[in-house]
Structures are given as structure tokens and as C-alpha cells.
Design a protein around this motif. Structure first.
Motif, PDB file in Angstrom:
ATOM      1  N   TYR A  32       0.829  -1.199   0.000  1.00  0.00           N
ATOM      2  CA  TYR A  32       0.000   0.000   0.000  1.00  0.00           C
ATOM      3  C   TYR A  32       0.866   1.252   0.000  1.00  0.00           C
ATOM      4  O   TYR A  32       0.620   2.204  -0.763  1.00  0.00           O
ATOM      5  CB  TYR A  32      -0.931   0.006   1.213  1.00  0.00           C
TER       6      TYR A  32
ATOM      7  N   GLU B  10      -6.474   6.172   2.469  1.00  0.00           N
ATOM      8  CA  GLU B  10      -7.521   5.300   2.985  1.00  0.00           C
ATOM      9  C   GLU B  10      -7.175   4.964   4.437  1.00  0.00           C
ATOM     10  O   GLU B  10      -6.152   4.331   4.703  1.00  0.00           O
ATOM     11  CB  GLU B  10      -7.601   4.011   2.165  1.00  0.00           C
TER      12      GLU B  10
ATOM     13  N   LEU C  68      -8.518   2.978   7.530  1.00  0.00           N
ATOM     14  CA  LEU C  68      -9.481   1.933   7.870  1.00  0.00           C
ATOM     15  C   LEU C  68     -10.038   2.146   9.276  1.00  0.00           C
ATOM     16  O   LEU C  68      -9.287   2.315  10.230  1.00  0.00           O
ATOM     17  CB  LEU C  68      -8.805   0.566   7.771  1.00  0.00           C
TER      18      LEU C  68
ATOM     19  N   SER D 186     -12.510   6.793   4.505  1.00  0.00           N
ATOM     20  CA  SER D 186     -12.371   5.350   4.344  1.00  0.00           C
ATOM     21  C   SER D 186     -13.582   4.792   3.619  1.00  0.00           C
ATOM     22  O   SER D 186     -14.716   5.149   3.936  1.00  0.00           O
ATOM     23  CB  SER D 186     -12.231   4.658   5.697  1.00  0.00           C
TER      24      SER D 186
ATOM     25  N   LEU E 295     -13.830   1.527   3.617  1.00  0.00           N
ATOM     26  CA  LEU E 295     -13.988   0.271   4.336  1.00  0.00           C
ATOM     27  C   LEU E 295     -14.022   0.549   5.829  1.00  0.00           C
ATOM     28  O   LEU E 295     -13.136   1.201   6.369  1.00  0.00           O
ATOM     29  CB  LEU E 295     -12.817  -0.681   4.032  1.00  0.00           C
TER      30      LEU E 295
ATOM     31  N   TRP F  36      -7.645  -6.224   6.580  1.00  0.00           N
ATOM     32  CA  TRP F  36      -7.672  -5.312   5.438  1.00  0.00           C
ATOM     33  C   TRP F  36      -6.337  -4.574   5.304  1.00  0.00           C
ATOM     34  O   TRP F  36      -5.835  -4.382   4.198  1.00  0.00           O
ATOM     35  CB  TRP F  36      -8.802  -4.299   5.589  1.00  0.00           C
TER      36      TRP F  36
ATOM     37  N   CYS G 190      -5.199  -2.581   1.903  1.00  0.00           N
ATOM     38  CA  CYS G 190      -6.385  -1.772   1.609  1.00  0.00           C
ATOM     39  C   CYS G 190      -6.311  -0.365   2.191  1.00  0.00           C
ATOM     40  O   CYS G 190      -7.143   0.482   1.841  1.00  0.00           O
ATOM     41  CB  CYS G 190      -7.635  -2.463   2.143  1.00  0.00           C
TER      42      CYS G 190
END
Length: 303
Positions: free
Chosen positions: A172, A189, A191, A216, A218, A229, A234
Motif C-alpha cells: 500500500y 484510505e 481503515l 475510508s 472500508l 484489510w 487496503c
């Protein structure tokens, strides 16, 4: 009327485990033996104690009353036996422990496994949930949690120092870049999961604090899902040091903004204040503190 204590113990394990077969597995008994003991107890009491269906098992009103009384009776018997026996320092009986999913899988479960291996007369029922349990109502002996709880009338023992740090998977960070300031987290992002939420309060050099609201796509009510994640690349996550230290050491995660972290979030054990703490509970608390000392010992170098 109740002249066979084994019937009473078996009945308690049936209700606690939710089925005759689970009680049999826990007690090392055949299903037929468990069934016969329950039938004998119902015959002695002259009452139907359990309602059965194809999908569930539940105590009747009489069964629930007997279950609550039997737990107190058996606890007194266990305490009396322990005080009279030569091996009074040996943990025995059933210990019900609750922990959050991530902490439970990484640290609490191994401790439970080792304690049961070392003490043949000890049984542990581990309940993993990110929900804050009600110890008295749910008959939990000890709850292991991250963060100092609000005053709840419970006893607390700090098991380890801890704080939350920002981490992300190398893949990432390679594709999205490494943030240099807390403000740059808003372009990433971030989480989110229950217990931390969408607002991250970070403390940095000189005690300066900032609030970050990273977007986010997610979010989950389960911290372990959010952790997975992050491992999958992610996004970034704010997670407890004791949870992510193994992944940092193995290179599966990388710490981001290492000079910034959360306020202290110690690992604590909660237990009812109106109970005498049995040997099995003290053995568990000591074993948890010993295990976490190796992880929290790395905190000084991580600050």
C-alpha cells in the motif's frame, strides 16, 4: 433431593456450553452419559429443566433458577475442596474469559491453551467479541480489553503498557506514498473499526496533539477484520502496539509517522469487585502479564 453432585455439574456445563454434545466433549463424557445424567436430575427434581428443539437448547424457568443456584453451590464446593486439599495452589474449575477478537486470537488464546495444558483440572471458556460484555449478567469471570475503561464498579489490573500506532502494508505504501505529516493522512484510505472510530487523536513531539479524520471506503465493527484489510494493502490503520508488533517485526506491516501515536491505551483485565478471586483467575492474570511483558517491553524503543 440432589444427592449426586456429578448430575449438577453436568447440568451446569450443558447450559454453559449450549448443548449436550458440547458439554460431553468438555467433560470427556459420551453423549449418552450426559443425557442420562440430565434425565436423572430431572427425575430427582420432578421438573423439566431444559427445552429442546431442532435448532436450540434453552433452560426452562425452573432450569434457569437451578442453573444460577448451582453455579454458586459448585463454586463453594470447589473453594472448600481447594482449601482442604494438598494441592490447594493448583488452578481448577471453569474460568470464563472475554477478549476482543484481535487481542484474543494473538495473545489470550495462546495463554488459555498453555494454562489448560499445564493444569489438567482447569477448563477455560474463551469468548471473543469486540462488544463490551456485561461481566455479571453474562457470567464472565475476566474481561481483557485495550484501553482504560470508564468507572464501572469493577476491579482492574493493568497487564501491560500499550498505545496505538499507524501502520500499513508495504504494498500500500509503495503505491500510495508515505505520509510525512498527520494532515497528509486525510489523503489516504484510513481503515475504521469500532473502538477507534473515524477520528484519530494522535500525540506527537513535545506532547502536541492533533485530530485526524481520514476518509475510508472500508469500515467494520470488528478490529480483526480491519487488521486483515490493512495486511491486504487496503489502507492504513490505527491499531494497538501489542496487536501489530508481530506483523511489524515480520515485515508484513510498516509503521507510519513513527513519532506520532495515540494516548496510552494499556491492556487491562476487568473482573467483578464483589467476588473472591479464585486461584484459576490469578493464574490466568499472571500468565497474561508474563506474555504481554515481552511485547510491551518494546514500547520504549518504539516511541
Amino acid at each position: 433431593m440432589l444427592d449426586d453432585i456429578t448430575e449438577l455439574r453436568t447440568f451446569v456445563r450443558i447450559i454453559a456450553t449450549g448443548s449436550l454434545s458440547a458439554a460431553g466433549r468438555e467433560m470427556g463424557l459420551a453423549l449418552s452419559v450426559v443425557s442420562k445424567r440430565l434425565a436423572a436430575l430431572e427425575r430427582r427434581t420432578g421438573a423439566r429443566l431444559i427445552e429442546r428443539s431442532t435448532r436450540r437448547l434453552a433452560p426452562t424457568e425452573e432450569g434457569q433458577d437451578l442453573y444460577e443456584r448451582a453455579q454458586r453451590i459448585l463454586a463453594e464446593i470447589d473453594a472448600a475442596e481447594a482449601s482442604l486439599g494438598h494441592d490447594s495452589d493448583e488452578p481448577r474449575g471453569v474460568l470464563r474469559v472475554s477478549a476482543s477478537m484481535g487481542l484474543g486470537k494473538t495473545h489470550v488464546s495462546p495463554v488459555c491453551r498453555e494454562l489448560v495444558r499445564l493444569h489438567p483440572r482447569l477448563s477455560i471458556d474463551l469468548v471473543l467479541t469486540d462488544r463490551l460484555v456485561e461481566l455479571i449478567e453474562e457470567e464472565i469471570d475476566i474481561a481483557v480489553r485495550i484501553g482504560t475503561p470508564a468507572d464501572s464498579g469493577l476491579m482492574m489490573r493493568k497487564l501491560a503498557d500499550n498505545f496505538r500506532v499507524i501502520v500499513g502494508a508495504p504494498d500500500y505504501l509503495e503505491s500510495h506514498g508515505l505520509p510525512k505529516t498527520p494532515e497528509e493522512l486525510e489523503d489516504h484510505e484510513c481503515l475504521h473499526y469500532r473502538g477507534v472510530g473515524s477520528r484519530w487523536r494522535l500525540v506527537g513531539p513535545g506532547g502536541k496533539s492533533v485530530d485526524v479524520r481520514g476518509a475510508s471506503r472500508l469500515q467494520s465493527d470488528n478490529g480483526e477484520v480491519a487488521h486483515d484489510w490493512a495486511l491486504a494493502g487496503c489502507g492504513l490503520i490505527l491499531k494497538s502496539w501489542v496487536d501489530v508488533e508481530p506483523d511489524l517485526r515480520a515485515g508484513r506491516l510498516t509503521r507510519v509517522l513513527p513519532e506520532w501515536r495515540s494516548d496510552p491505551a494499556p491492556v487491562c483485565a476487568l473482573f467483578p469487585s464483589n467476588r473472591h478471586l479464585p486461584i484459576r483467575a490469578r493464574a490466568f492474570l499472571d500468565a497474561m502479564a508474563d506474555r504481554l511483558s515481552g511485547f510491551s517491553g518494546g514500547i520504549a524503543g518504539a516511541m
